[in-house]
Design an enzyme around this catalytic site. Structure first.
Site, PDB file in Angstrom:
ATOM      1  N   HIS A  39       4.242 -14.953   5.194  1.00 26.22           N
ATOM      2  CA  HIS A  39       3.337 -15.794   5.965  1.00 26.22           C
ATOM      3  C   HIS A  39       4.050 -17.035   6.495  1.00 26.22           C
ATOM      4  O   HIS A  39       3.844 -17.452   7.620  1.00 26.22           O
ATOM      5  CB  HIS A  39       2.165 -16.194   5.066  1.00 26.22           C
ATOM      6  CG  HIS A  39       1.069 -16.925   5.772  1.00 26.22           C
ATOM      7  ND1 HIS A  39       0.113 -16.280   6.515  1.00 26.22           N
ATOM      8  CD2 HIS A  39       0.790 -18.243   5.852  1.00 26.22           C
ATOM      9  CE1 HIS A  39      -0.714 -17.172   7.019  1.00 26.22           C
ATOM     10  NE2 HIS A  39      -0.340 -18.368   6.635  1.00 26.22           N
ATOM     11  N   SER A  97      -4.522 -16.160  12.160  1.00 25.64           N
ATOM     12  CA  SER A  97      -5.361 -15.170  11.479  1.00 25.64           C
ATOM     13  C   SER A  97      -5.799 -15.734  10.144  1.00 25.64           C
ATOM     14  O   SER A  97      -5.101 -16.571   9.565  1.00 25.64           O
ATOM     15  CB  SER A  97      -4.564 -13.890  11.240  1.00 25.64           C
ATOM     16  OG  SER A  97      -3.482 -14.164  10.376  1.00 25.64           O
ATOM     17  N   HIS A  98      -6.944 -15.303   9.675  1.00 23.98           N
ATOM     18  CA  HIS A  98      -7.358 -15.610   8.309  1.00 23.98           C
ATOM     19  C   HIS A  98      -8.007 -14.361   7.730  1.00 23.98           C
ATOM     20  O   HIS A  98      -9.154 -14.373   7.283  1.00 23.98           O
ATOM     21  CB  HIS A  98      -8.294 -16.822   8.267  1.00 23.98           C
ATOM     22  CG  HIS A  98      -7.892 -17.819   7.231  1.00 23.98           C
ATOM     23  ND1 HIS A  98      -8.748 -18.636   6.580  1.00 23.98           N
ATOM     24  CD2 HIS A  98      -6.676 -18.106   6.710  1.00 23.98           C
ATOM     25  CE1 HIS A  98      -8.085 -19.402   5.719  1.00 23.98           C
ATOM     26  NE2 HIS A  98      -6.831 -19.086   5.789  1.00 23.98           N
ATOM     27  N   HIS A 122      -7.033 -11.965   5.140  1.00 25.23           N
ATOM     28  CA  HIS A 122      -7.243 -11.675   3.714  1.00 25.23           C
ATOM     29  C   HIS A 122      -8.296 -12.583   3.083  1.00 25.23           C
ATOM     30  O   HIS A 122      -9.177 -12.098   2.381  1.00 25.23           O
ATOM     31  CB  HIS A 122      -5.908 -11.757   2.956  1.00 25.23           C
ATOM     32  CG  HIS A 122      -5.015 -10.593   3.256  1.00 25.23           C
ATOM     33  ND1 HIS A 122      -3.778 -10.435   2.699  1.00 25.23           N
ATOM     34  CD2 HIS A 122      -5.193  -9.530   4.068  1.00 25.23           C
ATOM     35  CE1 HIS A 122      -3.229  -9.312   3.153  1.00 25.23           C
ATOM     36  NE2 HIS A 122      -4.070  -8.749   3.991  1.00 25.23           N
ATOM     37  N   ARG A 182      -6.713 -27.741  13.347  1.00 22.98           N
ATOM     38  CA  ARG A 182      -5.705 -28.742  12.963  1.00 22.98           C
ATOM     39  C   ARG A 182      -4.406 -28.559  13.748  1.00 22.98           C
ATOM     40  O   ARG A 182      -3.759 -29.529  14.138  1.00 22.98           O
ATOM     41  CB  ARG A 182      -5.396 -28.645  11.462  1.00 22.98           C
ATOM     42  CG  ARG A 182      -6.464 -29.205  10.556  1.00 22.98           C
ATOM     43  CD  ARG A 182      -5.921 -29.467   9.144  1.00 22.98           C
ATOM     44  NE  ARG A 182      -5.391 -28.269   8.518  1.00 22.98           N
ATOM     45  CZ  ARG A 182      -6.103 -27.402   7.824  1.00 22.98           C
ATOM     46  NH1 ARG A 182      -7.403 -27.594   7.668  1.00 22.98           N
ATOM     47  NH2 ARG A 182      -5.544 -26.339   7.274  1.00 22.98           N
ATOM     48  N   GLN A 208      -9.198 -21.381   0.275  1.00 22.98           N
ATOM     49  CA  GLN A 208      -9.489 -22.809   0.307  1.00 22.98           C
ATOM     50  C   GLN A 208     -10.979 -23.082   0.504  1.00 22.98           C
ATOM     51  O   GLN A 208     -11.741 -22.203   0.876  1.00 22.98           O
ATOM     52  CB  GLN A 208      -8.704 -23.466   1.448  1.00 22.98           C
ATOM     53  CG  GLN A 208      -7.230 -23.131   1.466  1.00 22.98           C
ATOM     54  CD  GLN A 208      -6.905 -21.867   2.261  1.00 22.98           C
ATOM     55  OE1 GLN A 208      -7.782 -21.092   2.586  1.00 22.98           O
ATOM     56  NE2 GLN A 208      -5.634 -21.683   2.544  1.00 22.98           N
ATOM     57  N   THR A 215      -5.255 -27.384  -0.304  1.00 23.32           N
ATOM     58  CA  THR A 215      -6.508 -28.117  -0.127  1.00 23.32           C
ATOM     59  C   THR A 215      -6.711 -28.343   1.370  1.00 23.32           C
ATOM     60  O   THR A 215      -5.779 -28.726   2.072  1.00 23.32           O
ATOM     61  CB  THR A 215      -6.403 -29.483  -0.849  1.00 23.32           C
ATOM     62  OG1 THR A 215      -6.033 -29.258  -2.196  1.00 23.32           O
ATOM     63  CG2 THR A 215      -7.726 -30.226  -0.783  1.00 23.32           C
ATOM     64  N   GLN A 216      -7.924 -28.089   1.834  1.00 23.64           N
ATOM     65  CA  GLN A 216      -8.203 -28.186   3.279  1.00 23.64           C
ATOM     66  C   GLN A 216      -8.331 -29.630   3.752  1.00 23.64           C
ATOM     67  O   GLN A 216      -8.373 -30.551   2.960  1.00 23.64           O
ATOM     68  CB  GLN A 216      -9.503 -27.439   3.592  1.00 23.64           C
ATOM     69  CG  GLN A 216      -9.360 -25.944   3.453  1.00 23.64           C
ATOM     70  CD  GLN A 216      -8.471 -25.358   4.544  1.00 23.64           C
ATOM     71  OE1 GLN A 216      -8.855 -25.269   5.693  1.00 23.64           O
ATOM     72  NE2 GLN A 216      -7.255 -24.989   4.177  1.00 23.64           N
ATOM     73  N   SER A 243       0.541 -11.369  11.062  1.00 26.92           N
ATOM     74  CA  SER A 243      -0.173 -11.079   9.822  1.00 26.92           C
ATOM     75  C   SER A 243       0.172  -9.659   9.393  1.00 26.92           C
ATOM     76  O   SER A 243      -0.266  -8.701  10.023  1.00 26.92           O
ATOM     77  CB  SER A 243      -1.678 -11.239  10.046  1.00 26.92           C
ATOM     78  OG  SER A 243      -2.398 -10.739   8.940  1.00 26.92           O
TER      79      SER A 243
END
Lengths: 811, 267
Positions: free
Chosen positions: A80, A125-126, A128, A147, A280, A357-358, A605
């Site tokens: 990643h 991508s998110h 998983h 972000r 997160q 942490t976001q 990904s």
């Protein structure tokens, strides 16, 4: 988080022993462990580095690593973060040209709108996290991608969400229920987060099929507006030694620790519980405030003429953000972990440094500007009152030695060459074409017996029910119930909303003429048949979509969602995909040039496969940005007037392979739409010119579902509100099913008689023929093929199928 | 001074997200506008220098407890309540409307909360709902929002999860009708009232989309007029030139009316 780069740099690590000192009690004695001991140690500490990789660290830094350093390399060398399997291949993609302000080097790329303004774009991508905890996974996907755009110094102005889910219509109740649960939670997560921060969603798509049952895809694209001379780089500014490193946002906890490593694992249903901790926790409320406070810092920095470095904390947390800020500015960083704002006590050093942490960012700022930054976040926008423990705080400084040094409880827990930390590793993975795709030296595929075959279907007498059935398919049916869950009018600049046309359009500069179009594409079934042509088609379609509203494609991003790169046949799909994207982008030039449409940002990904080792349909999802000189010339797909002519460009071919029509018969076929680059360019240029000369009333590209779905959607409009039907007279030797449903590329246009001659001329310039196929009017769709009536349906019947198909599948 | 422009404070509570377009629409209508970032050190007295207040959309304080409930207790809102009593204009759009209802300033017949904005009832889209609807203006009494004249039917977007005006006080709606406080009601394209979805997008009682106070200087409206104030924002506004696209759409009259009202008041 940083997108994939296509560059290459190898520097020798600086391991001068005097600078290399750490606290001895922290060292992990790798060099004296045998393989068995090392394997046990890594497993016990949840470190997924391979044995040879762990040993390589010793070689690279010139001594045994500390436990903190070991965790850092574990994250930095994950697929990643390091793009270790993909980096060498990504160099094939074109990334330069007259429309590029910033290529794929930092958190987001920048395209040129004009001499003054640029469009920032990022694609992530998110997948998983969204499969494991869909609501939080999708929401944090939005948060992370926003972000990336923000940290370039841009105002975030629009987004798009390409989604792929499992088979909602599966006969297995557990599969269909889980799919529907994941889909509705993902959509809800996107809406809750995206709506709260006030960024309009202007494009997106959804496909559902069984290849995504165990591994959904949640891709996210955002664009931002920036002045070209006000870009803030993800880099320590020049002469920044002594500058402060400031962290802003949520206090650090242990959430998402190891998220980057998690993204690079194959999902196993049994491990789901263990994996939850790697996802997160989103806080859109805090992000809303952080965005606005950051806009204020941008403004203050411009006024004070101060150069800053700014980077979001994504994968690898503060460690990854600060090491990259330092390394790209060729300086060192020293942080004191005791100064980090934390919300949990007794966190180990590596968790404080690397937790994901976001809602956090890092600034690098000159000391005399630090107080200004702290005041904006802490006093004016009162972060401590917005979320418990949230704040802006100085955590370290830029140092001249090119080291990455972390201090904790009076000990030095990390002290490595900063470039060694950020450089990553590379692999040349093995690739192997599956037998059915093997070609001889002449490029012919002779393995007929292995090839998926083209079905031999007999045409029915009328096509009323096949058309209605195609309209009901979840990927074809209207997604208005999804789009209406997203805020697509906030910021008040939206010109064309989701679903009203092939692409969304905003006019981001109030009072100015510019329009910016955005669209995403990739058809899973095409890619299942052939990963090269699937990728080419994704590029061609996304550019047609941009052109269909009247905008000119100026840049691309990609999110390459594939299976396991360690499996040669799945890695082959990835390489074929890149080859397809590259050929598509290099051959459908930026209008008015022979320059490729460049990729300025992207993401890879891997490991998108089910526990039984089957890959998802290869998914090279692309996004395209289009520029319009005058947004007021843009058009939608809906038919506007009774009595206009309907015209086709792009002759119909027998290319039903991978089509929605074949899906009705549970067939895949082989005859994919093949892209003729010269024709594709010419059609796209002709459409752009005709729209910008105001010669068209409506325009729609032909893709999923072929000519019939294109015409039906033009009748129905974005929300099924259309009231004007059409009668078509098609004279063609093709068999009827291919004529109506073949997904060969093309456009359908509504042209008033008085504009026909001028439109014909606009297309003649590119040697494209306009084929008249019918007229608008009535409250029905009637289609005659060579004097046989093959379709006769009321608008109401079309509307019922198209408007309810998706909702019914989700029931 | 004849050319002195009224000054609007666009109030931004943490979590709101429409402040830029709220400021822009006020300026386009001929007023000055400043965005006031609300924090605990802001002295409510600074609001005294403004002629009107625009509280926009979003999720103030994350909509904790109920939409608008926390902001309604902010000292800034107490001050705005005071300023409204002097006849200054207050416009609350979406989350701003929810805040005004939570303060009781709307409908303002008694010194307590009389209305609520409950979760939408929508058979198709659960929760947050963003679409274009029509609202009807049927208030004959002049107030701060219809001085410039206003079309009988307006095309306007809604974007909310809790927009259903409701009350337990059955007599209240009658009272509001009698007082001509109901400024906008959801209707179809031709102005016909139908209580069902999709004409009524959230299930609001009496199809209420916007309510004023009795004096007519405070308005709580759930749809977003600032997103329908330029022609370019309207769906399918095609085949027009750039100049035509940049012109005011019918909803801009709401803001022009505010300016006219304030100019009159300033004389």
């Amino acid at each position: 988080m940083k997108g994939h780069e296509t560059g290459n740099r190898q520097e020798k690590a600086d391991n001068n022993s005097a600078k290399n000192e750490v606290d001895n009690s922290e060292l992990v004695n790798i060099s004296e462990m045998n393989d068995k001991e090392l394997a046990e140690f890594l497993k016990k500490n949840a470190i997924s580095l391979k044995l040879n990789e762990a040993r390589k660290i010793v070689e690279l830094i010139g001594r045994n690593p500390t436990i903190t350093e070991l965790h850092i390399f574990n994250i930095q060398w994950s697929e990643h973060s390091s793009y270790k399997s993909s980096k060498n291949s990504l160099k094939l993609l074109p990334t330069t040209g007259p429309t590029v302000i910033l290529g794929p080097k930092e958190d987001a790329g920048i395209l040129k709108l004009d001499d003054e303004y640029g469009i920032v774009i990022s694609h992530e991508s998110h997948n998983h996290p969204s499969q494991v905890v869909p609501y939080e996974g999708a929401a944090t996907g939005i948060g992370g991608n926003v972000r990336d755009v923000l940290c370039m110094g841009a105002k975030v102005i629009g987004g798009a969400d390409p989604l792929r889910f499992g088979d909602a219509l599966s006969e297995s109740k557990s599969v269909s229920n889980r799919t529907k649960y994941i889909a509705s939670q993902v959509i809800n997560g996107i809406a809750t987060y995206g709506n709260a921060i006030g960024v309009p969603v202007i494009a997106g798509d959804i496909y559902m099929n069984s290849s995504f049952n165990d591994n959904c895809l949640v891709n996210v694209v955002h664009i931002g507006l920036i002045k070209n001379n006000e870009i803030i780089h993800s880099c320590a500014p020049e002469n920044s030694v002594g500058y402060d490193v400031i962290v802003i946002g949520k206090p650090t906890d242990n959430s998402g620790f190891g998220g980057a490593a998690f993204a690079s694992l194959i999902l196993d249903e049994k491990d789901k519980e263990n994996n939850r901790g790697a996802v997160q926790v989103p806080d859109p409320f805090l992000k809303n405030v952080l965005m606005r406070a950051s806009y204020k810092v941008f403004e203050a920095a411009r006024k004070a003429k101060v150069s800053l470095g700014f980077k979001d904390c994504g994968a690898g947390g503060i460690m990854c953000a600060t090491s990259e800020l330092g390394a790209s500015g060729d300086v060192g960083i020293e942080l004191n972990l005791d100064d980090f704002p934390v919300s949990m006590q007794n966190l180990p050093s590596y968790v404080i440094a690397c937790s994901e942490t976001q809602e956090r960012f890092c600034w690098i700022a000159p000391k005399n500007f630090t107080q200004k930054i702290l005041d904006i976040y802490n006093k004016e926008f009162e972060l401590p009152n917005v979320a418990e423990g949230a704040c802006a705080k100085v955590i370290g400084k830029v140092i001249a030695e090119k080291r990455y040094r972390l201090l904790f409880n009076g000990k030095t827990v990390c002290n490595a060459d900063i470039h060694a930390i950020t450089e990553g590793i590379r692999y040349n993975r093995e690739s192997k074409a599956p037998d059915e795709h093997k070609e001889d030296k002449k490029g012919n595929n002779n393995n007929k017996q292995n090839k998926t075959s083209e079905p031999e279907l007999i045409d029915t007498a009328d096509f009323n029910s096949p058309l209605l059935d195609v309209l009901k398919l979840p990927q074809i049916a209207s997604k208005y119930t999804v789009y209406e869950h997203y805020d697509n009018t906030v910021q008040a600049n939206t010109i064309i909303r989701c679903g009203e046309a092939d692409a969304g359009l905003i006019a981001p500069l109030p009072g100015k003429k510019y329009g910016v179009a955005l669209k995403v594409d990739s058809n899973p079934r095409y890619n299942r048949v052939n990963p090269y042509h699937g990728a080419v088609n994704a590029i061609a379609e996304v550019m047609r979509n941009i052109a269909a509203v009247g905008a000119t494609p100026i840049g691309l991003t990609d999110c390459l969602n594939y299976g396991n790169p360690e499996k040669p046949e799945q890695f082959w799909q990835f390489l074929e995909g890149i080859r397809g994207l590259s050929d598509g982008a290099k051959n459908i030039w930026v209008k008015g040039t022979t320059n490729a449409v460049p990729f300025v940002s992207g993401n890879v990904s891997f490991y998108n496969e089910s526990a039984n080792g089957k890959s998802i349909d290869p998914s090279p999802i692309v996004a395209c940005v289009g520029r319009m000189e005058d947004y007021s010339k843009a058009i939608t797909m809906k038919i506007k007037k009774i009595g206009s002519g309907l015209y086709l460009v792009g002759p119909r071919k027998n290319e039903l392979g991978g089509s929605a029509y074949y899906e009705l018969f549970d067939e895949l076929g082989t005859n994919l739409p093949k892209t003729d680059f010269a024709q594709e360019r010419n059609m796209i240029y002709g459409v752009i010119d005709a729209i910008n000369q105001r010669l068209l009333f409506a325009c729609h590209d032909i893709s999923d579902g072929g000519l019939m779905v294109a015409v039906t959607e033009m009748i129905l409009g974005g929300k099924g509100e259309g009231k004007i039907g059409a009668s078509l007279l098609l004279n063609d030797d093709l068999k009827t099913s291919a004529l109506l449903f073949s997904e060969s590329s093309g456009f359908v246009m509504e042209i008033e008689d008085k504009n026909f001659a001028a439109a014909e001329k606009a297309f003649a310039r590119y040697d494209v023929d306009l084929i008249k196929i019918g007229e608008t009017g009535g409250d029905y769709l009637i289609v005659n093929h060579n004097d046989n009536e093959v379709i006769n349906l009321d608008i109401a019947a079309l509307k019922d199928a198209w408007m309810n198909g998706f909702g019914d599948a989700m029931k | 001074m004849a050319n002195k422009r009224p000054k609007i404070a666009v109030i931004w509570f943490p979590g709101q997200n429409c402040e830029d377009e709220s400021k822009l629409v006020c300026e386009f209508a001929g007023m000055k506008a400043d965005i006031i970032v609300v924090n605990s050190s802001v002295d409510p007295k600074i609001l005294e220098q403004y002629d009107g207040f625009f509280i926009g959309g979003g999720w103030s304080y994350e909509d904790r407890i109920r939409a608008g409930a926390i902001a309604a207790k902010d000292p800034i809102m107490l001050k705005i309540k005071e300023e409204a009593k002097k006849g200054k204009v207050v416009l609350g759009v979406c989350n701003g409307a929810q805040i005004l209802v939570e303060t009781g300033i709307i409908p303002g017949l008694r010194d307590k909360v009389q209305l609520a904005l409950a979760p939408n009832t929508n058979p198709k889209v659960f929760g947050y709902y963003n679409t274009w609807v029509y609202v009807k203006h049927e208030c004959k009494k002049t107030n701060a929002f219809n001085l410039a004249g206003i079309d009988e039917v307006l095309h306007i977007p809604v974007a909310h999860g809790e927009g259903r005006f409701t009350t337990t006080d059955k007599e209240l709606i009658k009272q509001l009708i009698k007082n001509e406080q109901i400024l906008f009601r959801y209707c179809d394209e031709d102005g016909n009232i139908d209580e069902k979805y999709p004409i009524n997008p959230n299930g609001a009682v009496y199809n209420i989309a916007g309510i004023t106070n009795k004096e007519g200087n405070v308005l709580a409206i759930m749809p977003h007029p600032e997103r329908a104030s330029w022609n370019k924002q309207l769906p399918y506004f095609e085949q027009h030139n750039f100049e035509e696209n940049e012109k005011a759409a019918p909803c801009m009259k709401l803001f022009e009316s505010i300016r006219m009202y304030l100019e009159k008041r300033m004389k």
